[in-house]
Design a protein around this motif. Structure first.
Motif, PDB file in Angstrom:
ATOM      1  N   LYS A   1       0.837  -1.201   0.000  1.00 57.65           N
ATOM      2  CA  LYS A   1       0.000   0.000   0.000  1.00 57.65           C
ATOM      3  C   LYS A   1       0.873   1.252   0.000  1.00 57.65           C
ATOM      4  CE  LYS A   1      -3.812  -2.298   2.440  1.00 57.65           C
ATOM      5  NZ  LYS A   1      -4.733  -2.288   3.615  1.00 57.65           N
ATOM      6  N   THR A   2       2.147   1.035  -0.358  1.00 55.22           N
ATOM      7  CA  THR A   2       3.108   2.144  -0.306  1.00 55.22           C
ATOM      8  C   THR A   2       3.671   2.490  -1.678  1.00 55.22           C
ATOM      9  OG1 THR A   2       4.963   0.635   0.121  1.00 55.22           O
ATOM     10  CG2 THR A   2       3.748   1.476   2.038  1.00 55.22           C
ATOM     11  N   PHE A   3       2.895   2.269  -2.711  1.00 53.69           N
ATOM     12  CA  PHE A   3       3.381   2.594  -4.045  1.00 53.69           C
ATOM     13  C   PHE A   3       3.825   4.048  -4.139  1.00 53.69           C
ATOM     14  CE2 PHE A   3       1.314  -0.775  -7.057  1.00 53.69           C
ATOM     15  CZ  PHE A   3       2.067  -1.753  -6.446  1.00 53.69           C
ATOM     16  N   PHE A   4       3.077   4.937  -3.477  1.00 52.27           N
ATOM     17  CA  PHE A   4       3.331   6.374  -3.626  1.00 52.27           C
ATOM     18  C   PHE A   4       3.624   7.089  -2.305  1.00 52.27           C
ATOM     19  CE2 PHE A   4       0.047   4.912  -6.668  1.00 52.27           C
ATOM     20  CZ  PHE A   4       0.851   4.847  -7.783  1.00 52.27           C
ATOM     21  N   SER A   5       3.464   6.402  -1.205  1.00 51.18           N
ATOM     22  CA  SER A   5       3.790   6.993   0.102  1.00 51.18           C
ATOM     23  C   SER A   5       4.668   6.001   0.850  1.00 51.18           C
ATOM     24  CB  SER A   5       2.501   7.268   0.894  1.00 51.18           C
ATOM     25  OG  SER A   5       1.746   6.106   1.071  1.00 51.18           O
TER      26      SER A   5
ATOM     27  N   ASP B   1       8.671   5.329   3.051  1.00 52.77           N
ATOM     28  CA  ASP B   1       9.784   5.877   3.825  1.00 52.77           C
ATOM     29  C   ASP B   1      11.129   5.515   3.208  1.00 52.77           C
ATOM     30  OD1 ASP B   1       8.039   6.935   5.770  1.00 52.77           O
ATOM     31  OD2 ASP B   1       7.947   4.999   6.808  1.00 52.77           O
ATOM     32  N   HIS B   2      11.174   4.379   2.503  1.00 55.84           N
ATOM     33  CA  HIS B   2      12.407   3.923   1.888  1.00 55.84           C
ATOM     34  C   HIS B   2      12.145   3.586   0.421  1.00 55.84           C
ATOM     35  CE1 HIS B   2      14.081   3.616   5.946  1.00 55.84           C
ATOM     36  NE2 HIS B   2      12.979   2.957   6.293  1.00 55.84           N
ATOM     37  N   PHE B   3      13.162   3.750  -0.408  1.00 59.14           N
ATOM     38  CA  PHE B   3      12.981   3.579  -1.850  1.00 59.14           C
ATOM     39  C   PHE B   3      12.482   2.185  -2.204  1.00 59.14           C
ATOM     40  CE2 PHE B   3      17.117   1.660  -1.350  1.00 59.14           C
ATOM     41  CZ  PHE B   3      17.184   0.696  -2.348  1.00 59.14           C
ATOM     42  N   TYR B   4      12.906   1.173  -1.428  1.00 59.17           N
ATOM     43  CA  TYR B   4      12.519  -0.187  -1.746  1.00 59.17           C
ATOM     44  C   TYR B   4      11.051  -0.482  -1.432  1.00 59.17           C
ATOM     45  CZ  TYR B   4      13.776  -0.669   3.210  1.00 59.17           C
ATOM     46  OH  TYR B   4      13.894  -0.492   4.572  1.00 59.17           O
ATOM     47  N   GLN B   5      10.367   0.501  -0.851  1.00 59.72           N
ATOM     48  CA  GLN B   5       8.935   0.367  -0.615  1.00 59.72           C
ATOM     49  C   GLN B   5       8.122   1.016  -1.727  1.00 59.72           C
ATOM     50  OE1 GLN B   5       8.959   2.356   3.249  1.00 59.72           O
ATOM     51  NE2 GLN B   5       8.557   0.395   4.280  1.00 59.72           N
ATOM     52  N   SER B   6       8.788   1.701  -2.631  1.00 67.17           N
ATOM     53  CA  SER B   6       8.083   2.429  -3.697  1.00 67.17           C
ATOM     54  C   SER B   6       7.524   1.485  -4.741  1.00 67.17           C
ATOM     55  CB  SER B   6       9.035   3.416  -4.364  1.00 67.17           C
ATOM     56  OG  SER B   6      10.036   2.732  -5.098  1.00 67.17           O
ATOM     57  N   GLY B   7       6.477   1.937  -5.385  1.00 63.16           N
ATOM     58  CA  GLY B   7       5.861   1.145  -6.438  1.00 63.16           C
ATOM     59  C   GLY B   7       6.809   0.908  -7.594  1.00 63.16           C
ATOM     60  N   VAL B   8       7.641   1.906  -7.924  1.00 66.71           N
ATOM     61  CA  VAL B   8       8.582   1.771  -9.031  1.00 66.71           C
ATOM     62  C   VAL B   8       9.572   0.641  -8.758  1.00 66.71           C
ATOM     63  CG1 VAL B   8      10.476   2.888 -10.256  1.00 66.71           C
ATOM     64  CG2 VAL B   8       8.366   4.161  -9.797  1.00 66.71           C
ATOM     65  N   PHE B   9      10.140   0.636  -7.551  1.00 67.66           N
ATOM     66  CA  PHE B   9      11.122  -0.397  -7.224  1.00 67.66           C
ATOM     67  C   PHE B   9      10.485  -1.786  -7.217  1.00 67.66           C
ATOM     68  CE2 PHE B   9      13.384  -3.102  -4.201  1.00 67.66           C
ATOM     69  CZ  PHE B   9      14.687  -3.008  -4.690  1.00 67.66           C
ATOM     70  N   ILE B  10       9.322  -1.892  -6.583  1.00 70.96           N
ATOM     71  CA  ILE B  10       8.644  -3.188  -6.499  1.00 70.96           C
ATOM     72  C   ILE B  10       8.259  -3.681  -7.890  1.00 70.96           C
ATOM     73  CG2 ILE B  10       6.578  -4.371  -5.666  1.00 70.96           C
ATOM     74  CD1 ILE B  10       6.639  -2.514  -3.224  1.00 70.96           C
ATOM     75  N   ALA B  11       7.809  -2.766  -8.749  1.00 65.50           N
ATOM     76  CA  ALA B  11       7.414  -3.151 -10.111  1.00 65.50           C
ATOM     77  C   ALA B  11       8.600  -3.677 -10.905  1.00 65.50           C
ATOM     78  CB  ALA B  11       6.787  -1.958 -10.824  1.00 65.50           C
TER      79      ALA B  11
END
Length: 476
Positions: free
Chosen positions: A160-164, A166-176
């Motif tokens: 649920k942290t695609f756009f909010s 605390d760390h880059f590895y939680q971002s939607g871009v990184f996960i995608a």
């Protein structure tokens, strides 16, 4: 749009003959009296296959490699059988019940040539019979890649942290991105060996790992229909589905000037074909062929897909596709909101997977001086060509062990096309001997030490194919 060939002439790679009475094969009466003696390929039942002109009933045949043999029921499978059974002898076919002969079969390819015999003899000294399946190293890598896809799938579906974040590895871009890379690892390293029957001597292991295809948004059975046909007729402009599946957007086939399959915009294809390959995942996801399991490329060249084996699996294919869409579309949107941003993250995952898979596959057979007409001699003289030779001269190999670990051995495309039912783990070991035998027999073996060299050759080929430069140089 595929080549403008008459599908009736392509039916199971046959050349129509006329029987002694002057009747065409399609006019033969397919009744109980004539069926055991003479039949047309078109009259094959879904529980029958034809090999070297003989019809075999496989309804009760217990195949050592599992039920996959029934996947091709209703077809001539001479080339597919030969390519997947390198240890073929007449005794293998005696295990099946012969029920008749076909009168309309003539192969473009020949087997048991001196080149084939020597290359098999030398390779089998390195990889003994019964050891050609996955090694402990292969299964370790497969386990790692399966664990990775499970982990990234969990992240992609539950985050649920695609756009909010605390760390880059939680971002939607990184996960995608990492989820897309995990898709590619499964496609290259796990399902590919399995769906060739090369991962294990145990059929259930191959079947289970083969469903990795569905775990990355494709379909095991459609993939097999297209890919096995591609292997049988590599770079054949009328029979290799991979050679024309990208048309009319861009073309891998080097058609002569004025050919109806050429488009004016193909002259620019070297600049945009990678963008089109990036849409590979989307094309799989929206492809309705998962509903009826009639892979259109294979169907176009004459492969029949109406046997009971396939029909019974249609509902499972649809169920697995629905599950994939639930995990990779519905849940990410539910957790992060329906927006263009969420759609962008989902597309990033798909594009990452597409490029990692499609680029590596496109290198394999589309390069400068690749044989784009492997049956040219047959067309001119009627003399069948050596299938093993055609596989070498339509494929390329690049890199070595490291590239093999990352690509599931698919950087060794020459070796893979010669021995498609050998685990990719063995290809680095047999490659030197394959090159040696090819040189001895005057068979052109294309090797690039680095992947970027193969990629540059592919871009050059795509440019020359799009502009017709190769034909202009011939005319000059």
């Amino acid at each position: 749009m595929p080549p403008n060939a008459d599908p009736s002439q392509l039916r199971d790679r046959l050349v129509a003959k006329v029987d002694g009475a002057g009747a065409a094969p399609s006019e033969l009466v397919d009744d109980a009296a004539t069926r055991p003696a003479l039949r047309s390929i078109k009259g094959l039942k879904g529980t029958e296959v034809a090999i070297d002109g003989t019809i075999y009933d496989i309804s009760d045949f217990v195949h050592p490699g599992g039920e996959v043999v029934k996947f091709f029921g209703g077809n001539d499978v001479t080339v597919q059988y030969r390519m997947i059974h390198p240890y073929h002898t007449g005794k293998h076919l005696e295990k099946m019940r012969a029920v008749g002969k076909v009168v309309d079969y003539e192969s473009e390819y020949k087997f048991e040539t001196p080149f084939e015999r020597e290359i098999k003899s030398e390779v089998f000294k390195i990889v003994r019979r019964g050891r050609e399946f996955g090694t402990p190293g292969f299964f370790f890598r497969a386990f790692c890649y399966i664990a990775l896809i499970f982990y990234t799938q969990y992240l992609f579906s539950s985050s649920k942290t695609f756009f909010s974040y605390d760390h880059f590895y939680q971002s939607g871009v990184f996960i995608a991105v990492i989820h897309g890379i995990a898709h590619a690892f499964i496609g290259l390293n796990v399902q590919h060996d399995a769906n060739h029957g090369a991962a294990s001597r145990r059929p259930w292991v191959n079947d289970l790992l083969g469903f990795g295809t569905d775990a990355i948004g494709s379909c095991k059975w459609n993939w097999m229909a297209q890919h096995w046909t591609h292997h049988a007729f590599t770079n054949h402009s009328e029979k290799d589905p991979d050679s024309f599946s990208s048309e009319p957007m861009f073309t891998f086939n080097d058609y002569p000037p004025g050919h109806p399959n050429r488009r004016w915009y193909h002259r620019f294809q070297s600049g945009y074909f990678l963008l089109m390959l990036g849409m590979y995942w989307v094309s799989l996801l929206v492809n309705p062929q998962v509903i009826d399991l009639r892979q259109r490329g294979a169907q176009y060249v004459g492969i029949q897909m109406e046997n009971d084996f396939i029909v019974k699996r249609r509902k499972y294919a649809v169920m697995m596709r629905a599950m994939y869409m639930f995990l990779n579309l519905y849940l990410p949107i539910t957790n992060n909101g329906l927006s263009w941003s969420t759609a962008g993250v989902i597309m990033l995952m798909g594009v990452t997977a597409s490029l990692a898979l499609a680029i590596l596959f496109s290198l394999s057979h589309n390069f400068v001086d690749s044989d784009r007409d492997p049956t040219e001699e047959f067309k001119k003289t009627g003399e069948p060509v050596c299938w093993f030779k055609s596989q070498v001269e339509t494929s390329s190999t690049y890199g070595g062990f490291i590239a093999g670990y990352l690509t599931g051995g698919l950087n060794f495309q020459v070796e893979h096309h010669l021995f498609p039912r050998m685990s990719s783990a063995w290809y680095p070991y047999i490659a030197p001997k394959v090159r040696e035998v090819c040189e001895k027999h005057g068979v052109r073996y294309v090797y690039y030490p680095w992947i970027w060299q193969n990629l540059f050759s592919t871009f050059t080929y795509m440019h020359k194919t799009g502009t017709g430069a190769n034909w202009k140089s011939k005319e000059a």
